[in-house]
Design a protein around this motif. Sequence first.
Motif, mmCIF file in Angstrom:
data_model
loop_
_atom_site.group_PDB
_atom_site.id
_atom_site.type_symbol
_atom_site.label_atom_id
_atom_site.label_comp_id
_atom_site.label_asym_id
_atom_site.label_seq_id
_atom_site.Cartn_x
_atom_site.Cartn_y
_atom_site.Cartn_z
ATOM 1 N N LEU A 169 0.210 -1.018 -0.101
ATOM 2 C CA LEU A 169 -0.050 -0.399 -0.040
ATOM 3 C C LEU A 169 0.641 1.469 0.095
ATOM 4 N N GLU A 170 2.153 0.914 -0.148
ATOM 5 C CA GLU A 170 2.961 2.163 0.327
ATOM 6 C C GLU A 170 2.904 3.157 -1.228
ATOM 7 N N ASP A 171 3.247 1.859 -2.260
ATOM 8 C CA ASP A 171 3.692 1.939 -3.597
ATOM 9 C C ASP A 171 2.859 1.898 -4.445
ATOM 10 N N TYR A 172 1.503 0.677 -3.966
ATOM 11 C CA TYR A 172 0.705 -0.335 -5.424
ATOM 12 C C TYR A 172 1.911 -1.196 -5.997
ATOM 13 N N SER A 173 2.834 -1.742 -5.709
ATOM 14 C CA SER A 173 3.773 -2.404 -6.121
ATOM 15 C C SER A 173 2.755 -3.855 -5.623
ATOM 16 N N PHE A 174 3.545 -4.621 -6.820
ATOM 17 C CA PHE A 174 2.838 -6.176 -6.651
ATOM 18 C C PHE A 174 4.001 -7.063 -5.765
ATOM 19 N N ILE A 175 3.359 -7.783 -4.550
ATOM 20 C CA ILE A 175 3.925 -8.534 -3.824
ATOM 21 C C ILE A 175 3.939 -10.055 -4.727
ATOM 22 N N THR A 176 3.080 -10.476 -4.231
ATOM 23 C CA THR A 176 1.959 -12.041 -4.675
ATOM 24 C C THR A 176 1.286 -12.249 -4.915
ATOM 25 N N GLU A 177 0.974 -13.185 -5.984
ATOM 26 C CA GLU A 177 -0.615 -14.380 -5.604
ATOM 27 C C GLU A 177 -0.737 -15.134 -5.167
ATOM 28 N N ILE A 178 -1.515 -15.319 -5.019
ATOM 29 C CA ILE A 178 -1.885 -17.127 -3.972
ATOM 30 C C ILE A 178 -3.006 -17.020 -5.053
ATOM 31 N N ASN A 179 -3.558 -18.898 -5.039
ATOM 32 C CA ASN A 179 -4.115 -19.830 -5.965
ATOM 33 C C ASN A 179 -4.961 -20.604 -5.333
ATOM 34 N N GLU A 180 -5.703 -20.844 -5.008
ATOM 35 C CA GLU A 180 -6.295 -22.441 -4.122
ATOM 36 C C GLU A 180 -7.743 -22.348 -4.597
ATOM 37 N N HIS A 181 -8.400 -21.484 -4.678
ATOM 38 C CA HIS A 181 -9.880 -21.099 -5.100
ATOM 39 C C HIS A 181 -9.985 -22.043 -6.839
ATOM 40 N N THR A 182 -10.984 -22.433 -6.570
ATOM 41 C CA THR A 182 -11.331 -22.988 -8.468
ATOM 42 C C THR A 182 -12.219 -22.753 -9.284
ATOM 43 N N LEU A 183 -13.165 -21.661 -8.734
ATOM 44 C CA LEU A 183 -14.113 -20.549 -9.103
ATOM 45 C C LEU A 183 -13.674 -19.247 -8.970
ATOM 46 N N PRO A 184 -13.998 -18.765 -9.621
ATOM 47 C CA PRO A 184 -13.430 -16.787 -9.147
ATOM 48 C C PRO A 184 -14.006 -16.637 -7.638
ATOM 49 N N VAL A 185 -13.290 -15.778 -6.673
ATOM 50 C CA VAL A 185 -13.080 -15.172 -5.751
ATOM 51 C C VAL A 185 -14.123 -13.811 -5.841
ATOM 52 N N THR A 186 -14.766 -14.191 -4.848
ATOM 53 C CA THR A 186 -15.948 -13.295 -4.197
ATOM 54 C C THR A 186 -15.846 -12.338 -3.232
ATOM 55 N N SER A 187 -14.903 -13.070 -2.036
ATOM 56 C CA SER A 187 -14.941 -11.646 -0.342
ATOM 57 C C SER A 187 -13.535 -12.564 -0.118
ATOM 58 N N LEU A 188 -13.055 -11.367 0.351
ATOM 59 C CA LEU A 188 -11.745 -11.220 0.999
ATOM 60 C C LEU A 188 -12.428 -10.375 2.673
ATOM 61 N N ARG A 189 -11.362 -10.546 3.512
ATOM 62 C CA ARG A 189 -11.124 -10.163 4.767
ATOM 63 C C ARG A 189 -9.984 -10.431 5.529
ATOM 64 N N PHE A 190 -9.190 -9.344 6.039
ATOM 65 C CA PHE A 190 -8.533 -10.192 6.944
ATOM 66 C C PHE A 190 -8.765 -9.608 8.082
ATOM 67 N N SER A 191 -8.693 -10.613 9.821
ATOM 68 C CA SER A 191 -8.892 -10.296 10.193
ATOM 69 C C SER A 191 -8.400 -9.400 11.629
ATOM 70 N N PRO A 192 -8.626 -8.665 12.069
ATOM 71 C CA PRO A 192 -8.467 -7.675 13.171
ATOM 72 C C PRO A 192 -7.379 -7.285 14.101
ATOM 73 N N ASP A 193 -6.871 -9.321 14.515
ATOM 74 C CA ASP A 193 -5.526 -9.164 14.907
ATOM 75 C C ASP A 193 -4.758 -9.609 13.661
#
Length: 303
Positions: A169-193
């Motif tokens: 989020l500092e410069d919007y540079s790409f960090i990594t890609e993760i894959n495990e879903h077999t269909l489109p990703v429709t929701s995301l959330r970081f845990s508060p901790d």
Amino acid sequence: MVEAKQAALLSGHQNPVYAVEASQKAGIIFTGGNDKGVVEWSLKDMTFIKVLMPVKSSVYSLHAPECSPVLAVGERSGVISLFNFVEQKIAAVLDHHKLPIFDLSSVNRKMELLAASEDGTVSVIDLNTFKVLYTFKVSELTVRCIAISKDEKTVAFGCKDNSIRIYNLEDYSFITEINEHTLPVTSLRFSPDGRYLLSGGRDAKLNIWNASDYSLKETIVAHMFAIYDIKFHPTKPYFATSSRDKSIKIWDAEAFKLKKVISREKGMISHSHSVNKICWENSTELLISVSDDTNVMVWNIEF
């Protein structure tokens, strides 16, 4: 034991409701969908307040940044409107996207709004000037959802190509890609901790990722159909998921165990169609859900 009771059914929308957002002002929520306006509701009185603003196409996303007295509205047409609560008027209308805006989120420390579009790009908007700072390509297909880490150092984008892409989020540079879903990703959330990133997809799977290295911790077949939203409780170690399967589920955020199912199949007066979005209102700690059935439902969840 987790108990769920419907506190109110807010009717008035004539068409499917796709978005719900809690206001910066306590006890107020906003909803939008296939109707031609964004609606403001009171959770104190459980009543309709007013149509906040008109729209020209369906509302797919709503966001009220902590850092700015505005409501951002993303439409199917690609238009993003910013309603200023101080001036009580639409302060800006941005039409640089030509395809739907599926999600909106903000980087509060930078006073920036992020918009994810079907065109595969994410735009960064200055919340001081309401100008587009830049736009960058994330996917060849739709960018469906956004999750910003609690420390506002990283952002995750869920994409129609089944991937999750992580950026700095500092410069919007790409960090990594993760894959495990077999269909489109429709929701995301970081845990508060800050320990985990949760993702839900059209494959009905809830994936739990370690935020430190983005390794997969656990996969849960959480629903029967697509998981459309994931939201953590404002104060307690629980989170809720909503789905196309018409249900809302409450989960333990530490053990990731299912604690409660809210659905008609469980004999509850609940949604009859897809539950598109949910949100917790901080001051009341009520859970609000919106659906294709045109209803806005308010839930009192007791732990």
